[in-house]
Scaffold this active site. Structure first.
Site, PDB file in Angstrom:
ATOM      1  N   GLU A  89     -20.510  91.909 -16.455  1.00 15.09           N
ATOM      2  CA  GLU A  89     -22.329  92.046 -16.452  1.00 15.09           C
ATOM      3  C   GLU A  89     -22.924  93.224 -18.004  1.00 15.09           C
ATOM      4  O   GLU A  89     -22.853  94.249 -18.068  1.00 15.09           O
ATOM      5  CB  GLU A  89     -23.099  92.113 -16.084  1.00 15.09           C
ATOM      6  CG  GLU A  89     -24.334  91.798 -15.853  1.00 15.09           C
ATOM      7  CD  GLU A  89     -25.243  92.579 -13.652  1.00 15.09           C
ATOM      8  OE1 GLU A  89     -26.541  91.302 -14.864  1.00 15.09           O
ATOM      9  OE2 GLU A  89     -25.058  92.552 -13.988  1.00 15.09           O
ATOM     10  N   LYS A 121     -28.621  84.276 -15.463  1.00 18.10           N
ATOM     11  CA  LYS A 121     -28.906  84.338 -14.744  1.00 18.10           C
ATOM     12  C   LYS A 121     -29.508  83.825 -13.784  1.00 18.10           C
ATOM     13  O   LYS A 121     -30.874  84.375 -13.763  1.00 18.10           O
ATOM     14  CB  LYS A 121     -28.991  85.773 -14.551  1.00 18.10           C
ATOM     15  CG  LYS A 121     -28.790  86.899 -13.111  1.00 18.10           C
ATOM     16  CD  LYS A 121     -28.361  88.415 -13.463  1.00 18.10           C
ATOM     17  CE  LYS A 121     -28.354  89.233 -12.200  1.00 18.10           C
ATOM     18  NZ  LYS A 121     -28.208  90.585 -12.521  1.00 18.10           N
ATOM     19  N   CYS A 166     -23.456  88.398 -11.085  1.00 23.62           N
ATOM     20  CA  CYS A 166     -23.838  89.859 -10.215  1.00 23.62           C
ATOM     21  C   CYS A 166     -24.954  89.619  -9.451  1.00 23.62           C
ATOM     22  O   CYS A 166     -24.083  89.065  -7.752  1.00 23.62           O
ATOM     23  CB  CYS A 166     -24.638  91.054 -10.979  1.00 23.62           C
ATOM     24  SG  CYS A 166     -24.330  92.523 -10.339  1.00 23.62           S
TER      25      CYS A 166
END
Length: 258
Positions: free
Chosen positions: A44, A110, A144
């Site tokens: 990431e 995200k 994540c």
């Protein structure tokens, strides 16, 4: 003929808020990767570390990085995945790019921004999932903190591989290990997690634990060191276990709203 895909997980420290230095570093790491790899996965925010100050990064760096990913994909004849801090109009996103070796590029923003670090105040969250078909496999690509939210990753898309890129810190790495394994088992899919190592510019420590789990939750590869990990994924492993066990037939059916 067996359908397989060979992946390389690049577990690395990152230069803080320095895209040029990170690209130069990954140039060397990618050049050393086996030539028969089909998919290369970077962490990431691989050009900056997990920064909450994207204003420190010149706007030109975003397009430079996407173009760099395109060149690397062509050079290695392999797809490349990783996320970067990306500014678009007046908004910033933690944006993952999937770059195939023949000019195809897709992206995912995200969904779950990390409120503990204030990511929700800096980066706008996405509202669309991404499932990419590549080399005979369907891959769901996430970032994540998304790992903590199983509904967003639930296998209602009949995907084969669940993939997370991350900057997941050492103090909570036990959760990372447990959740990667759980996502594999509950979705009957390979689950891949690529984390970083080292310390970031804020002093946070990262201990890696990049790993690949098969559809039964068995660990295929794992590391806590700076290195490139390799794994071969088999379509037959997915199909045979799903046909034998048929757990996905009993899954809950639902749709999500943004």
């Amino acid at each position: 003929m067996a359908i397989e895909i060979k992946i390389a997980l690049v577990q690395s420290p990152l230069h803080w808020e320095d895209p040029e230095a990170n690209r130069a570093m990954f140039d060397k790491k990618i050049a050393a990767i086996d030539d028969d790899v089909d998919l290369i996965v970077l962490p990431e925010m691989f050009t900056t570390g997990f920064t909450m100050k994207p204003q420190n990064i010149p706007a030109s760096e975003e397009k430079k990085t996407v173009e760099w990913m395109r060149r690397k994909a062509i050079e290695k004849d392999a797809a490349i995945v990783g996320s970067i801090a990306y500014k678009e109009d007046n908004d910033c996103y933690n944006r993952l790019f999937f770059v195939a070796p023949h000019a195809h590029i897709s992206q995912y923003d995200k969904r779950h921004t990390f409120t503990l670090a204030g990511e929700d105040k800096v980066y706008k969250r996405g509202d669309e999932q991404l499932v990419e078909t590549y080399k005979g496999f369907r891959l769901m690509l996430l970032i994540c903190y998304d790992l903590r939210f199983p509904v967003w990753a639930r296998n209602t898309f009949d995907y084969d591989v669940l993939l997370y890129v991350a900057n997941w810190p050492k103090p909570r790495v036990a959760a990372w290990d447990a959740l990667l394994k759980a996502r594999a088992i509950e979705n009957m899919a390979y689950c891949i997690g690529v984390n970083r190592v080292g310390r970031d510019g804020l002093g946070h420590e990262y201990s890696g634990h990049s790993a690949v789990y098969d559809v039964l939750g068995h660990k295929i590869v794992y590391s806590e060191s700076e290195e490139v990990l390799y794994a071969v994924l088999s379509k037959e492993h997915i199909v045979s276990n799903r046909e034998k066990l048929r757990f996905l037939d009993d899954r809950d059916r639902f749709t999500l709203t943004p």
